[in-house]
Write a protein that holds these residues in place. Structure first.
Motif, short mmCIF file in Angstrom:
data_model
loop_
_atom_site.label_atom_id
_atom_site.label_comp_id
_atom_site.label_asym_id
_atom_site.label_seq_id
_atom_site.Cartn_x
_atom_site.Cartn_y
_atom_site.Cartn_z
N ARG A 31 0.84 -1.21 0.00
CA ARG A 31 0.00 0.00 0.00
C ARG A 31 0.87 1.26 0.00
N VAL A 32 1.96 1.21 0.74
CA VAL A 32 2.89 2.34 0.76
C VAL A 32 3.44 2.59 -0.64
N LEU A 33 3.82 1.50 -1.31
CA LEU A 33 4.36 1.62 -2.67
C LEU A 33 3.30 2.17 -3.62
N GLY A 34 2.04 1.81 -3.40
CA GLY A 34 0.96 2.22 -4.30
C GLY A 34 0.69 3.71 -4.30
N VAL A 35 1.01 4.41 -3.21
CA VAL A 35 0.75 5.85 -3.15
C VAL A 35 1.96 6.67 -3.61
N MET A 36 3.06 5.98 -3.92
CA MET A 36 4.25 6.69 -4.41
C MET A 36 4.07 7.06 -5.88
N ALA A 37 4.75 8.10 -6.31
CA ALA A 37 4.74 8.46 -7.73
C ALA A 37 5.34 7.32 -8.54
N GLU A 38 4.79 7.09 -9.72
CA GLU A 38 5.20 5.93 -10.51
C GLU A 38 6.69 5.95 -10.83
N GLU A 39 7.23 7.14 -11.08
CA GLU A 39 8.65 7.21 -11.45
C GLU A 39 9.57 6.94 -10.25
N ASP A 40 9.00 6.95 -9.02
CA ASP A 40 9.82 6.73 -7.82
C ASP A 40 9.75 5.30 -7.31
N ARG A 41 8.83 4.50 -7.84
CA ARG A 41 8.58 3.18 -7.25
C ARG A 41 9.77 2.23 -7.39
N ASN A 42 10.49 2.33 -8.50
CA ASN A 42 11.62 1.43 -8.72
C ASN A 42 12.95 2.03 -8.29
N THR A 43 12.94 3.28 -7.86
CA THR A 43 14.18 3.93 -7.42
C THR A 43 14.13 4.14 -5.91
N ILE A 44 13.38 5.14 -5.48
CA ILE A 44 13.21 5.37 -4.04
C ILE A 44 12.50 4.17 -3.39
N GLY A 45 11.56 3.59 -4.13
CA GLY A 45 10.79 2.46 -3.58
C GLY A 45 11.45 1.11 -3.77
N GLY A 46 12.69 1.08 -4.26
CA GLY A 46 13.36 -0.20 -4.48
C GLY A 46 13.52 -1.02 -3.22
N GLU A 47 13.92 -0.37 -2.13
CA GLU A 47 14.11 -1.09 -0.87
C GLU A 47 12.78 -1.57 -0.30
#
Length: 431
Positions: A31-47
């Motif tokens: 759910r946390v990943l789902g509210v992130m901007a799409e361009e950030d999911r694989n970079t900032i959201g990688g961990e």
């Protein structure tokens, strides 16, 4: 957000062998990943995605209650992340000046891959077999390192469960896409699976599949309703009767549906296919052509137990969707059995096994005592004296067909299916 994650982690630590706590932690990360901007999911959201894979994997060590949520989602995160990294590596314009992002993504993917590798060693193989269709569907994965490990997982499933796995892999092996077929060949040539016994089994599976495709697609006259298998494909009966032909499992639901353990303490050593396997020994020579547009053929195999198993060969139809739909129905049945009220009422979906042979044909397990919906309606319309044959409209344009359907055919064909229900089930509770 950090407070919630801390609370979830405390729940996991308090009951570290509880499957549900790890699943809930992974779902919160999701759910946390789902509210992130799409361009950030694989970079900032990688961990975050690494933590999701780790939590879903941890849950699988302690039970199977959530396996149809945990396993597919865990694999999707890993495989999708690898695809995103591959696309970034190809598009140098987007990644120029962002070396840290690329390095971070590679590090995250390496962590995910190490988690998956460890799970392959620790989890019983049948757990990965529950997602075998998903794994095979990603066989053309663009990232070389991900494909290397994906190939290892599929080859391991082939080694442990060759009969069930080969039936599911054959449509890829006989695919019209040369790249998919080549990737499948790479999997089958993996040292994990490749040995003399398995190569003989693979060769016989391939020959049988080719003969069944030929039987399914062989042209038959318009008015033919009964014919023999030997007339259409004379080599098929001989192939099955040859003394050196391998034991190939009858493609029926009772031998292919995975039975998961009900006791969490018996995950290791559980047999997911408790029914004794029955192998194809020969094929009955009688073949019935069914009266529908694609002219499906009904055949009968004779099993090693002496019983007949009826199948329907369907041409010009992509049965891969039907196969996945039956997999979904089997999952629904599992949840219906778990629910006390639905279990008390005996609710379930009647399922059957579907075997795609390639993108355009396959075989379907015949359901005994099945009454086709179309046949019911035709009989009722004939009894009411309002049946009409509408084949004369087949060559009309789409707009003309629609006009005739709405203006002429619909008024002539009122709803009658309720009559069949009243006649077949006089007592409503019977159905």
């Amino acid at each position: 957000m950090d407070v919630n994650i801390t609370n979830y982690k405390q729940a996991v630590e308090a009951c570290h062998q509880w499957e549900k706590s790890s699943v809930c932690l992974a779902q919160y990360y999701d759910r946390v990943l789902g509210v992130m901007a799409e361009e950030d999911r694989n970079t900032i959201g990688g961990e975050i995605q690494v933590n999701m894979v780790n939590s879903y994997g941890k849950s699988l060590r302690y039970g199977c209650s959530y396996i149809y949520q945990s396993m597919p989602r865990m694999l999707s995160i890993w495989l999708d992340f690898g695809t995103s990294l591959s696309e970034m590596e190809k598009d140098r314009d987007k990644t120029r000046g962002k070396p840290d992002e690329m390095t971070g993504m590679k590090t995250s993917l390496d962590k995910m891959t190490r988690i998956i590798d460890q799970l392959i060693e620790d989890l019983p193989p049948y757990m990965f077999l529950t997602a075998f269709s998903q794994l095979v569907s990603r066989i053309c994965h663009p990232h070389p390192d991900v494909f290397k490990h994906l190939k290892t997982i599929i080859a391991y499933m082939l080694l442990v469960y060759p009969q069930q796995s080969l039936w599911m892999l054959m449509p890829v092996y006989k695919s019209s896409s040369m790249f998919r077929a080549k990737r499948c060949e790479d999997v089958l040539n993996d040292p994990i699976f490749r040995n003399t016994k398995n190569m003989k089994l693979l060769n016989d599976f391939t020959r049988l599949t080719e003969k069944l495709i030929e039987l399914t697609e062989k042209p038959i006259g318009a008015d033919v309703r009964n014919i023999t298998v030997s007339t259409l494909v004379s080599s098929l009966p001989r192939l099955l009767k040859s003394p050196d032909f391998s034991d190939i499992m009858m493609p029926c639901q009772q031998f292919t549906v995975i039975q998961l353990p009900t006791d969490e303490n018996r995950i290791i050593g559980h047999d997911p296919f408790p029914a004794k396997q029955v192998f194809i020994k020969e094929i009955c020579d009688e073949l019935t052509v069914l009266p529908s547009l694609q002219k499906p053929r009904r055949i009968s195999f004779i099993g090693s137990d002496g019983n007949q198993y009826m199948m329907m060969c369907k041409a010009k139809d992509d049965l891969r969707k039907d196969f996945r739909f039956m997999e979904f129905n089997n999952v629904v049945n599992r949840y219906l059995r778990k629910d006390p009220e639905s279990r008390q009422r005996g609710l379930y979906i009647r399922t059957y096994h579907v075997v795609p042979l390639n993108e355009e044909c396959g075989i379907v397990e015949w359901v005994p005592k099945l009454v086709a919906y179309r046949n019911i309606l035709i009989r009722l319309y004939k009894e009411a004296g309002i049946y009409t044959n509408n084949k004369q409209h087949l060559s009309d344009s789409h707009s003309a067909k629609r006009e005739k359907f709405e203006r002429f055919l619909l008024p002539k064909h009122p709803p009658v299916f309720d009559e069949w229900f009243r006649f077949t089930f006089p007592e409503p509770y019977a159905w």
